[in-house]
Design a protein around this motif. Sequence first.
Motif, PDB file in Angstrom:
ATOM      1  N   GLU A 599       0.830  -1.211   0.000  1.00  0.00           N
ATOM      2  CA  GLU A 599       0.000   0.000   0.000  1.00  0.00           C
ATOM      3  C   GLU A 599       0.860   1.255   0.000  1.00  0.00           C
ATOM      4  OE1 GLU A 599      -3.055   2.270   3.085  1.00  0.00           O
ATOM      5  OE2 GLU A 599      -2.547   0.156   3.392  1.00  0.00           O
ATOM      6  N   LEU A 629      -5.730  -3.414  -4.474  1.00  0.00           N
ATOM      7  CA  LEU A 629      -5.808  -3.325  -3.003  1.00  0.00           C
ATOM      8  C   LEU A 629      -7.251  -3.052  -2.622  1.00  0.00           C
ATOM      9  CD1 LEU A 629      -2.648  -1.110  -2.466  1.00  0.00           C
ATOM     10  CD2 LEU A 629      -2.770  -3.604  -2.380  1.00  0.00           C
ATOM     11  N   CYS A 632      -8.016  -1.528   1.096  1.00  0.00           N
ATOM     12  CA  CYS A 632      -7.247  -0.345   1.526  1.00  0.00           C
ATOM     13  C   CYS A 632      -8.130   0.893   1.435  1.00  0.00           C
ATOM     14  CB  CYS A 632      -5.999  -0.190   0.651  1.00  0.00           C
ATOM     15  SG  CYS A 632      -4.993   1.234   1.108  1.00  0.00           S
ATOM     16  N   VAL A 635      -6.735   4.280  -0.228  1.00  0.00           N
ATOM     17  CA  VAL A 635      -6.736   4.447  -1.677  1.00  0.00           C
ATOM     18  C   VAL A 635      -7.985   5.204  -2.116  1.00  0.00           C
ATOM     19  CG1 VAL A 635      -6.806   3.208  -3.862  1.00  0.00           C
ATOM     20  CG2 VAL A 635      -5.308   2.403  -2.027  1.00  0.00           C
TER      21      VAL A 635
END
Length: 905
Positions: A599, A629, A632, A635
């Motif tokens: 990440e 991802l 996450c 993001v």
Amino acid sequence: RESMSNQASRALRAPVAPFGDAPAPAGYVPGLGRGAAGFTTRSDIGPGQVAAAGDKERDEDGGRSGDGGEDGLFGRDASTYDDDDAEADEIWAQIDERMDSRRRDARERREREQMEKFRDENPKIVETFRDLKRGLKDVSYAEWDAIPDIGDYTIKKKKLNVGFMPAPDTLLAKALAEKETVNTAADAGGEQDLTAVGEGRGTVLGLKLDRLSDSVTGQTTIDPKGYLTDLGSQKITSAAEISDIKKARLLLKSVINTNPKHGPGWIAAARLEELAGKLQQARVFMQKGCEECPKNEDVWIEAARLNTPENAKAILARGVQTLPNSVKIWMQAAQLEIEDERKRRVLRRALENVPNSVRLWKALVDLSAEDDAKVLLARATECCPQHVELWLALARLETTENGRKVLNKARETLPREPQIWITAAKLEEANGNEKMVEKIIARAVKSLKSHGVTIDRESWIKEAEIAEKAEPPSIATCRAIVKATIGEGVEEEDKKRTWKADAEECMKRESAETARAIYAHALDSGFSHKKGLWMKAAMLEKRFGTPDSVDAVLRKAVTFCPNAEILWLMGAKERWLSGDVTRAREILQSAFDANPDSEEIWLAAFKLEFENGEIDRARMLLAKARERLADCARVWMKSALVEREAGDEKAERKLLDEGIEKFPTFWKLWMQLGQLEQRAGEKRAEQVRHAYTQGTKKCPNAIPLWIALSSFEMRSGNASKARIILETARAKNPSNEHLWLAAVRQERESGNIQLAESTIARALQECPTSGLLLAESVRFAPRPQRKSKSVDALRRCDNDPYIIAAIAILFWADRKLDKARSWWNRAVTIAPDIGDHWASYYKFELQTAGEQAAQAVAERCARADPRHGENWSAMRKRVENWHDPVIEILKKVAARQDEMAYATK
């Protein structure tokens, strides 16, 4: 006669029975109830009457068997103590102990409380002044000397033991005769003794002229321009000083008369006369001292000091005849000479008498040319072979080949001296033979160990630092010393920790090459997989090296630690800061290959493109990151920021809705949604309220959400609702200083000053060590209470940056600029990540010291790169400021802040 007859008749009268005519009961003893029984008098037994058997036994027992004796209640002998008595005493003791223990704790606690109360009300003198005595350690010598002496303030009149006696007429007549003079002048009916005045002035003027004209340096003429100034600068000796000089003169006279062979006595007598201004008498004393103590070199040197240079040369010539082996006299004689040739001549004569004096050899070499110095040092090493300084000096003056020979001979003569080996290594490095340097140091360590020399790691590290800082620097020697000695005396499990500490100490002393060599040796000794050491090495290069050296270290680091994300990110950031964006992208691409699901690397790549204005590339990277991802939340947050930068409100709303649906507990998405609705205007007030409310329900521990919702209600005019929101937030998040601070400021904005003061009092009860709350109490305290509030805040939190900044503003308002500057510097040093303090410090220097000092603060702020602060964060998060450098943000925050808003109230 009549009284005697009455007594006789009473004696012959029959006794009256106690119970009248009735007989006494059995066992009755008359008088037993009132204690009148148990003893027998002479009147009972009569003269010469034999005592009864019972009385004899009672007499033999010492009277203990009578009714009034020591027998018990049941007629037992009190002297006997059997088991029953012991058991009874033990039982009674247990009963007493039990009764005493029932209230012992309460009684002892009450006694302690009474004692503490008494000590508080009646403290000892020592306890009263303890804090003041502790503060005496900070008192300087000047402040201590400035303390006035205590005077006599007693009100009682003291009886002065002063007696007065009238002077006789004969004494007055004698004094008048002594003062008679012939030269008199009448002036306005009075007389003045002109002879005494003239003699006094002439004596004083002559003394001053003698002091000026007769000096140690041989000056025998008066400066025609500056003699009056010199006369005015002379100290007039007081009567007390004259008396002290006379006493000292008598004492020293006794010393030199009783022990004329004692040289210090003559020196002291001469210096006393010099102090008194009688230089000629001082010279006489030293002349006698030289005659009496011809074997004392200090006497000869002192005599030379007190005389003129020419006379001093003659005195020292006599001295070296008497003491031909005195190095001090020869050195003093050489210093008296002005020309170098004469000095060399004196030193050569001295070395003829004292050939093993290193001091004389060094002095002569310093005065000689290079060729002569070589010859002299060659002779000096023969005369003084145990002094390594002479060997090293000779090796430096010789050619390379001769220098090697000299050092080899010195090593044979002094096999336990490490400086010879280090000089040999430096010699090889200076001649470009760096391959031999490491071999020489390794052989040095081995040879010294074989001769019983202990290798002290600390001293060898210092030698490496000396080699690094030499002119020219011996870098190869420094590295060789570190490599050969850094592991001496260090256990295997302590190597990493010890070497890191050594490198940090070298960095503190600005010894970059030594620290670099330590890190290099540590990484080559089995610690190449430790990313912490690589980070330390990279930070060393960042501080002392160049961007290329930092890049080289990080390239090597990622080959050994490919999964260490921080090393990839450091390398990309350093190249980006140096302006090489292409190289930064290459590093991040390599990081993607090594860590495809990282990440941090994805977000770093996004930031690189975003900061360089590549919105499309940033959007594309985030789209790939959202696919790769999926779990996450950051993001989605960054994706919404990109759309906000691009001005696409619809896409931003869509991303936020998707992110909230996937990550409902990520509070920053709720915050972004609320801010998006706020930018739409008042028509979407309900949507703003709904976003913040839902966010606080999903994320009850998100303090910024609660504060944002409360601020929105305050701006909408719902002060009571805002107060309820903060109370609810404090109930769910107790002891949170940010919520309490928001409540205090909210009441102050509403004009409820008393309620604000009560709120901050409650806040400090719940958070007594909160620097934010204590600083707020200091800011808005009335002017008379600010000092006490500041002292109390510092006592609770000594090194809290918010309190220190608040006190700095108070000093600034009082125009105590030096104190304010030191406190601002302390605040930004303790917490360099708080941007608000940097802005205030910059503004302070700009207003009080000028643009140059303010620019220095701005450069320090840019190196610190702060990220926090109430005004700082708000300014950086504005869309128009996203790409501004740190210094621009600093100036904008400094222009916005108003530190004097409360300080001048």
